[in-house]
Design a protein around this motif. Structure first.
Motif, PDB file in Angstrom:
ATOM      1  N   LEU A  75       0.842  -1.200   0.000  1.00  0.00           N
ATOM      2  CA  LEU A  75       0.000   0.000   0.000  1.00  0.00           C
ATOM      3  C   LEU A  75       0.878   1.251   0.000  1.00  0.00           C
ATOM      4  CD1 LEU A  75      -2.801   1.309   0.246  1.00  0.00           C
ATOM      5  CD2 LEU A  75      -2.479   1.259   2.704  1.00  0.00           C
ATOM      6  N   LEU A  76       0.661   2.086  -0.975  1.00  0.00           N
ATOM      7  CA  LEU A  76       1.413   3.332  -1.050  1.00  0.00           C
ATOM      8  C   LEU A  76       0.463   4.416  -1.519  1.00  0.00           C
ATOM      9  CD1 LEU A  76       4.479   4.235  -0.794  1.00  0.00           C
ATOM     10  CD2 LEU A  76       4.419   4.299  -3.276  1.00  0.00           C
ATOM     11  N   LEU A  77       0.013   5.245  -0.584  1.00  0.00           N
ATOM     12  CA  LEU A  77      -0.887   6.347  -0.974  1.00  0.00           C
ATOM     13  C   LEU A  77      -0.119   7.274  -1.915  1.00  0.00           C
ATOM     14  CD1 LEU A  77      -2.565   7.172   2.452  1.00  0.00           C
ATOM     15  CD2 LEU A  77      -3.301   5.553   0.716  1.00  0.00           C
ATOM     16  N   ASN A  78      -0.804   7.846  -2.860  1.00  0.00           N
ATOM     17  CA  ASN A  78      -0.124   8.632  -3.896  1.00  0.00           C
ATOM     18  C   ASN A  78      -1.049   9.761  -4.375  1.00  0.00           C
ATOM     19  OD1 ASN A  78      -1.713   7.612  -6.371  1.00  0.00           O
ATOM     20  ND2 ASN A  78      -1.136   5.732  -5.284  1.00  0.00           N
ATOM     21  N   PRO A  79      -0.550  10.655  -5.221  1.00  0.00           N
ATOM     22  CA  PRO A  79      -1.364  11.807  -5.614  1.00  0.00           C
ATOM     23  C   PRO A  79      -2.662  11.453  -6.334  1.00  0.00           C
ATOM     24  CG  PRO A  79       0.933  12.155  -6.213  1.00  0.00           C
ATOM     25  CD  PRO A  79       0.818  10.747  -5.747  1.00  0.00           C
ATOM     26  N   HIS A  80      -2.767  10.227  -6.844  1.00  0.00           N
ATOM     27  CA  HIS A  80      -3.983   9.842  -7.557  1.00  0.00           C
ATOM     28  C   HIS A  80      -5.116   9.454  -6.589  1.00  0.00           C
ATOM     29  CE1 HIS A  80      -6.546   8.175 -10.615  1.00  0.00           C
ATOM     30  NE2 HIS A  80      -6.523   6.981 -10.036  1.00  0.00           N
ATOM     31  N   CYS A  81      -4.762   9.153  -5.339  1.00  0.00           N
ATOM     32  CA  CYS A  81      -5.747   8.624  -4.380  1.00  0.00           C
ATOM     33  C   CYS A  81      -7.040   9.449  -4.256  1.00  0.00           C
ATOM     34  CB  CYS A  81      -5.120   8.455  -3.006  1.00  0.00           C
ATOM     35  SG  CYS A  81      -3.839   7.216  -2.969  1.00  0.00           S
ATOM     36  N   PRO A  82      -6.975  10.805  -4.186  1.00  0.00           N
ATOM     37  CA  PRO A  82      -8.223  11.557  -4.011  1.00  0.00           C
ATOM     38  C   PRO A  82      -9.264  11.273  -5.083  1.00  0.00           C
ATOM     39  CG  PRO A  82      -6.342  12.995  -3.685  1.00  0.00           C
ATOM     40  CD  PRO A  82      -5.801  11.686  -4.162  1.00  0.00           C
ATOM     41  N   GLU A  85     -11.628   5.304  -6.427  1.00  0.00           N
ATOM     42  CA  GLU A  85     -12.820   4.775  -5.748  1.00  0.00           C
ATOM     43  C   GLU A  85     -12.475   4.014  -4.460  1.00  0.00           C
ATOM     44  OE1 GLU A  85     -14.667   1.348  -7.819  1.00  0.00           O
ATOM     45  OE2 GLU A  85     -13.108   1.686  -9.316  1.00  0.00           O
ATOM     46  N   PHE A  86     -11.204   3.595  -4.312  1.00  0.00           N
ATOM     47  CA  PHE A  86     -10.814   2.827  -3.124  1.00  0.00           C
ATOM     48  C   PHE A  86     -10.208   3.701  -2.031  1.00  0.00           C
ATOM     49  CE2 PHE A  86     -10.289  -0.095  -6.781  1.00  0.00           C
ATOM     50  CZ  PHE A  86     -11.333  -0.959  -6.469  1.00  0.00           C
ATOM     51  N   ARG A  87     -10.308   5.034  -2.183  1.00  0.00           N
ATOM     52  CA  ARG A  87      -9.550   5.909  -1.284  1.00  0.00           C
ATOM     53  C   ARG A  87      -9.885   5.685   0.184  1.00  0.00           C
ATOM     54  NH1 ARG A  87     -13.058   8.756  -4.237  1.00  0.00           N
ATOM     55  NH2 ARG A  87     -14.621  10.027  -3.177  1.00  0.00           N
ATOM     56  N   ARG A  88     -11.177   5.431   0.489  1.00  0.00           N
ATOM     57  CA  ARG A  88     -11.537   5.279   1.911  1.00  0.00           C
ATOM     58  C   ARG A  88     -10.907   4.023   2.491  1.00  0.00           C
ATOM     59  NH1 ARG A  88     -16.409   7.412   0.285  1.00  0.00           N
ATOM     60  NH2 ARG A  88     -16.591   9.566   0.980  1.00  0.00           N
ATOM     61  N   GLN A  89     -11.041   2.911   1.753  1.00  0.00           N
ATOM     62  CA  GLN A  89     -10.459   1.659   2.243  1.00  0.00           C
ATOM     63  C   GLN A  89      -8.941   1.786   2.401  1.00  0.00           C
ATOM     64  OE1 GLN A  89     -12.743   1.913  -0.282  1.00  0.00           O
ATOM     65  NE2 GLN A  89     -13.483  -0.114  -0.890  1.00  0.00           N
ATOM     66  N   CYS A  90      -8.315   2.385   1.382  1.00  0.00           N
ATOM     67  CA  CYS A  90      -6.847   2.469   1.423  1.00  0.00           C
ATOM     68  C   CYS A  90      -6.390   3.371   2.569  1.00  0.00           C
ATOM     69  CB  CYS A  90      -6.300   2.982   0.094  1.00  0.00           C
ATOM     70  SG  CYS A  90      -6.417   1.749  -1.192  1.00  0.00           S
ATOM     71  N   HIS A  91      -7.121   4.473   2.759  1.00  0.00           N
ATOM     72  CA  HIS A  91      -6.717   5.379   3.842  1.00  0.00           C
ATOM     73  C   HIS A  91      -6.893   4.694   5.194  1.00  0.00           C
ATOM     74  CE1 HIS A  91      -6.949   8.820   6.647  1.00  0.00           C
ATOM     75  NE2 HIS A  91      -5.975   9.244   5.872  1.00  0.00           N
TER      76      HIS A  91
HETATM   77  S1  SF4 Z   1      -6.735   4.844  -3.115  1.00  0.00           S
HETATM   78 FE1  SF4 Z   1      -6.515   4.016  -5.174  1.00  0.00          FE
HETATM   79  S2  SF4 Z   1      -4.672   5.007  -5.972  1.00  0.00           S
HETATM   80 FE2  SF4 Z   1      -4.633   5.224  -3.754  1.00  0.00          FE
HETATM   81  S3  SF4 Z   1      -3.454   3.492  -3.030  1.00  0.00           S
HETATM   82 FE3  SF4 Z   1      -5.609   2.909  -2.984  1.00  0.00          FE
HETATM   83  S4  SF4 Z   1      -5.938   1.877  -4.917  1.00  0.00           S
HETATM   84 FE4  SF4 Z   1      -4.034   3.007  -5.138  1.00  0.00          FE
END
Ligand code: SF4
Length: 260
Positions: A75-82, A85-91
């Motif tokens: 998992l690597l949050l990046n500038p595309h995250c905002p 569609e997965f931003r909530r789960q990833c955050h």
């Molecule tokens: S929110 Fe989307 S772009 Fe950001 S880490 Fe998760 S899957 Fe990748």
């Protein structure tokens, strides 16, 4: 391969190499290079591949292992995250894992560099923060970015301020902001707000194409040159690098040097 952008970046090179790998598996011959046609002009750029398409092989292997469930992507949050569609789960997962990529602006390279030092979580990084002692003779303000301090602020849920900010004041203050389109590669808007004894004046200079960039730059310099002792403020280093870039083609270097 066709690309809408003017600049070719690593992911595009890699994607092209993966296409080369797919072709090589069908044709039995590995290509040594490919061509990317960039931008509206379709300018051709040759991209050399790694030997035996090693980079593409490694990438495809990794994706295959993930697909088979033998590996999971880091998992690597990046500038595309905002916009994802997965931003909530990833955050939520990033918070749970206390991952370093929660620090905005921390690039993958830097995350790896901290990893090599054994720092994998925000909490670990926060412990490394030590404010530097200011030398007695030093009056230079550091613009250094302390990731460890950022981590500390997140961990403690507090705002830390490194020293008191000193903003210079003067009779004439000019606030400058330039906007560019990275794909087209030129500055299309220069915005300025000038405060002087008469009050506030706003300027916006537009360029419809790269040919007009020099024109709006000259207009901006002409406004600044009207004042003897103007203070020019901008946020970040982009405006400065724009002025530096345009200085090379400026007919009159002196006002540009003064602006810098
Ligand atoms: S929110 Fe989307 S772009 Fe950001 S880490 Fe998760 S899957 Fe990748």
């Amino acid at each position: 391969m066709f690309s809408g952008t003017r600049q070719i970046r690593k992911p595009q090179r890699l994607l092209l190499e993966v296409m080369g790998l797919c072709l090589s598996r069908i044709q039995g011959i590995a290509p040594s290079a490919g061509i990317i046609y960039c931008g509206l002009e379709c300018a051709a750029t040759t991209v050399r591949f790694t030997s035996n398409l090693r980079a593409a092989e490694e990438l495809v292997d990794e994706v295959t292992r993930m697909q088979q469930g033998d590996a999971s992507p880091k998992l690597l949050l990046n500038p595309h995250c905002p916009a994802c569609e997965f931003r909530r789960q990833c955050h939520a997962q990033a918070v749970k894992e206390d991952t370093l990529s929660l620090l905005r602006g921390l690039k993958e390279k830097e995350v790896k560099r901290y990893g090599r030092k054994g720092l994998f979580t925000l909490t670990q990084l926060a412990h490394t923060f030590r404010p530097r002692r200011k030398g007695r003779r030093s009056n230079r303000r550091s613009s250094h970015r302390y990731h460890a301090l950022q981590a500390l602020a997140i961990r403690d849920k507090r705002v830390y301020v490194m020293g008191a900010p000193e903003v210079p004041n003067g009779a004439v203050r000019i606030y400058l902001d330039v906007e560019s389109n990275p794909d087209e590669g030129f500055v299309y808007l220069v915005g300025m707000i000038v405060y002087d004894s008469c009050g506030e004046t706003r300027y916006s200079f537009w360029a419809d194409s790269k040919d007009q960039e020099r024109e709006i730059f000259d207009q901006m310099v002409a406004v600044v040159a009207r004042y003897e002792d103007a203070l020019v403020f901008c946020y970040g280093g982009y405006e400065r690098s724009f002025v530096k870039r345009m200085r090379r083609q400026a007919a009159r270097k002196r006002p540009v040097a003064k602006l810098l």
